[in-house]
Write an enzyme that holds these catalytic residues in place. Structure first.
Site, PDB file in Angstrom:
ATOM      1  N   MET A  28       0.844  -1.201   0.000  1.00  0.00           N
ATOM      2  CA  MET A  28       0.000   0.000   0.000  1.00  0.00           C
ATOM      3  C   MET A  28       0.880   1.251   0.000  1.00  0.00           C
ATOM      4  O   MET A  28       0.417   2.341   0.320  1.00  0.00           O
ATOM      5  CB  MET A  28      -0.948  -0.012   1.193  1.00  0.00           C
ATOM      6  CG  MET A  28      -1.903  -1.212   1.121  1.00  0.00           C
ATOM      7  SD  MET A  28      -3.479  -0.971   1.945  1.00  0.00           S
ATOM      8  CE  MET A  28      -2.963  -0.680   3.608  1.00  0.00           C
ATOM      9  N   GLY A  29       2.156   1.082  -0.352  1.00  0.00           N
ATOM     10  CA  GLY A  29       3.047   2.236  -0.493  1.00  0.00           C
ATOM     11  C   GLY A  29       3.559   2.770   0.830  1.00  0.00           C
ATOM     12  O   GLY A  29       3.489   2.108   1.868  1.00  0.00           O
ATOM     13  N   HIS A  32       8.886   1.370   3.547  1.00  0.00           N
ATOM     14  CA  HIS A  32       9.955   1.429   4.546  1.00  0.00           C
ATOM     15  C   HIS A  32      10.822   0.175   4.391  1.00  0.00           C
ATOM     16  O   HIS A  32      10.592  -0.648   3.482  1.00  0.00           O
ATOM     17  CB  HIS A  32       9.374   1.567   5.953  1.00  0.00           C
ATOM     18  CG  HIS A  32       8.317   0.546   6.272  1.00  0.00           C
ATOM     19  ND1 HIS A  32       8.570  -0.795   6.331  1.00  0.00           N
ATOM     20  CD2 HIS A  32       6.985   0.674   6.523  1.00  0.00           C
ATOM     21  CE1 HIS A  32       7.464  -1.451   6.636  1.00  0.00           C
ATOM     22  NE2 HIS A  32       6.478  -0.588   6.738  1.00  0.00           N
ATOM     23  N   GLY A  34      10.898  -2.532   5.855  1.00  0.00           N
ATOM     24  CA  GLY A  34      10.154  -3.801   5.871  1.00  0.00           C
ATOM     25  C   GLY A  34       9.695  -4.168   4.460  1.00  0.00           C
ATOM     26  O   GLY A  34       9.883  -5.294   3.993  1.00  0.00           O
ATOM     27  N   HIS A  35       9.095  -3.199   3.761  1.00  0.00           N
ATOM     28  CA  HIS A  35       8.669  -3.458   2.374  1.00  0.00           C
ATOM     29  C   HIS A  35       9.864  -3.825   1.502  1.00  0.00           C
ATOM     30  O   HIS A  35       9.789  -4.714   0.662  1.00  0.00           O
ATOM     31  CB  HIS A  35       8.027  -2.206   1.762  1.00  0.00           C
ATOM     32  CG  HIS A  35       6.764  -1.763   2.408  1.00  0.00           C
ATOM     33  ND1 HIS A  35       6.670  -0.605   3.148  1.00  0.00           N
ATOM     34  CD2 HIS A  35       5.525  -2.304   2.413  1.00  0.00           C
ATOM     35  CE1 HIS A  35       5.440  -0.454   3.580  1.00  0.00           C
ATOM     36  NE2 HIS A  35       4.717  -1.476   3.155  1.00  0.00           N
ATOM     37  N   ASP A 149       2.022  -9.132   9.063  1.00  0.00           N
ATOM     38  CA  ASP A 149       0.580  -9.400   8.923  1.00  0.00           C
ATOM     39  C   ASP A 149       0.429 -10.908   8.775  1.00  0.00           C
ATOM     40  O   ASP A 149       0.133 -11.418   7.692  1.00  0.00           O
ATOM     41  CB  ASP A 149       0.026  -8.671   7.700  1.00  0.00           C
ATOM     42  CG  ASP A 149       0.149  -7.160   7.852  1.00  0.00           C
ATOM     43  OD1 ASP A 149      -0.512  -6.607   8.728  1.00  0.00           O
ATOM     44  OD2 ASP A 149       0.942  -6.561   7.112  1.00  0.00           O
ATOM     45  N   SER A 184       6.181  -0.326  10.432  1.00  0.00           N
ATOM     46  CA  SER A 184       4.834  -0.193   9.892  1.00  0.00           C
ATOM     47  C   SER A 184       4.674   1.226   9.374  1.00  0.00           C
ATOM     48  O   SER A 184       5.216   2.175   9.970  1.00  0.00           O
ATOM     49  CB  SER A 184       3.807  -0.430  11.013  1.00  0.00           C
ATOM     50  OG  SER A 184       2.538   0.079  10.625  1.00  0.00           O
TER      51      SER A 184
HETATM   52  O1  PAF Z   1      -0.329  -5.808   3.510  1.00  0.00           O
HETATM   53  C1  PAF Z   1      -0.741  -4.886   2.778  1.00  0.00           C
HETATM   54  O2  PAF Z   1      -0.091  -3.859   2.612  1.00  0.00           O
HETATM   55  C2  PAF Z   1      -2.091  -5.022   2.097  1.00  0.00           C
HETATM   56  O3  PAF Z   1      -3.010  -5.667   2.904  1.00  0.00           O
HETATM   57  C3  PAF Z   1      -2.023  -5.696   0.701  1.00  0.00           C
HETATM   58  C4  PAF Z   1      -1.514  -7.139   0.800  1.00  0.00           C
HETATM   59  C5  PAF Z   1      -1.096  -4.889  -0.189  1.00  0.00           C
HETATM   60  C6  PAF Z   1      -3.407  -5.736   0.069  1.00  0.00           C
HETATM   61  O4  PAF Z   1      -3.927  -4.469  -0.084  1.00  0.00           O
END
Ligand code: PAF
Length: 288
Positions: A28-29, A32, A34-35, A149, A184
């Site tokens: 979801m942009g 950070h 983590g992504h 998550d 997060s």
């Molecule tokens: O974890 C997330 O950021 C969101 O739930 C996802 C998997 C991109 C779905 O919108």
């Protein structure tokens, strides 16, 4: 790197790499570290990586933070470029959900009933719907999701299996700040004192982990202790504290705590809702 904003552009970018292995990271942009660890896990496993950035309205309840969810498209695109991503997909809401879009994907049963499934009604239907839509467009061989998550990861794995999507769902470990707070996008909402109080989530998990590793037999007692630790700071209001069998997310009831155990916590710190978890593996003899 190709930046695709519409479905037709994404299809064109995808056609360019037909026949090659593609890994996908949905986000979801407001990216950070983590992504970026998910992106690196994807880069390590495939020839090409596609990352989506889409704040999915279907997974936010009324009164949640959809309108103020943090965004920084320009910096996100730069970060993805630096990681060697092939395509960034940043669709608009009508591109993903055009007029007439009428399908919802629902996962039912213990996987979806507890934890955030109970605390955020409809949330996982929104996640399952967007993930199915994105996987259908991107057609990856693997997709990477963060263990932060954890319930979402298990639900998406189930979904891919149940609908024969043929996508391997890979979980990547939680990335933490030096003091232990799980990274997060929502951490940026915290004031200085809330940021300090947010460490209670990590302390609660640690107290639960230590209790069961010491041979504590009662899930109820562990949960009670964790709840006490979580709610110590005045700004922290516990949302849930649970200890469940992993991966099916069924409760322990009166069973001894054995096998793979998911410890999961969620709390409001001031106005900000945060989650965290850890998995502990207790051998059949309890390690004694
Ligand atoms: O974890 C997330 O950021 C969101 O739930 C996802 C998997 C991109 C779905 O919108």
């Amino acid at each position: 790197m190709i930046v695709a904003r519409g479905v037709a552009e994404l299809r064109r970018a995808r056609a360019e790499i037909e026949g090659e292995s593609v890994a996908f990271v949905p986000t979801m942009g407001f990216l950070h570290a983590g992504h970026l660890s998910l992106v690196r896990a994807a880069v390590d496993r495939a020839d090409h990586v596609i990352v989506s950035i889409f704040v999915n309205p279907l997974q936010f309840g009324s009164g949640e933070d959809l309108a103020r969810y943090p965004r920084d498209e320009e910096s996100d695109i730069e970060k993805l470029r630096a990681e060697g991503v092939h395509t960034a997909f940043l669709p608009t809401v009508p591109a993903l959900y055009p007029p007439g879009f009428a399908t919802r994907v629902q996962v039912r049963g213990p996987l979806a009933e507890r934890l955030c499934g109970a605390a955020r009604p409809g949330h996982f239907d929104g996640v399952a719907t967007v993930v199915t839509r994105l996987l259908g467009l991107v057609r990856p061989r693997i997709a990477v999701f963060g263990e932060k998550d954890y319930q979402q990861l298990l639900i998406v794995r189930r979904l891919s299996e149940d609908l024969s999507l043929g996508v391997e769902i890979v979980g990547a470990p939680i990335v933490r700040e030096p003091d232990g707070l799980a990274m997060s996008s929502r951490n940026r909402y915290l004031s200085e004192s809330e940021r300090a109080d947010a460490l209670a989530l990590q302390r609660a998990l640690r107290s639960g982990r230590e209790a069961i590793e010491r041979g504590g037999r009662s899930a109820a007692t562990a949960v009670e202790n964790m709840s006490r630790v979580l709610s110590e700071p005045a700004t922290v209001k516990s949302d849930y504290v649970e200890l469940l069998h992993e991966p099916d997310l069924t409760p322990f009831d009166d069973d001894p705590i054995r096998g793979r155990v998911l410890l999961a916590v969620a709390a409001h710190v001031g106005e900000t809702r945060l989650i965290d978890n850890c998995v502990v593996n207790i051998p059949p003899d309890g390690g004694q």
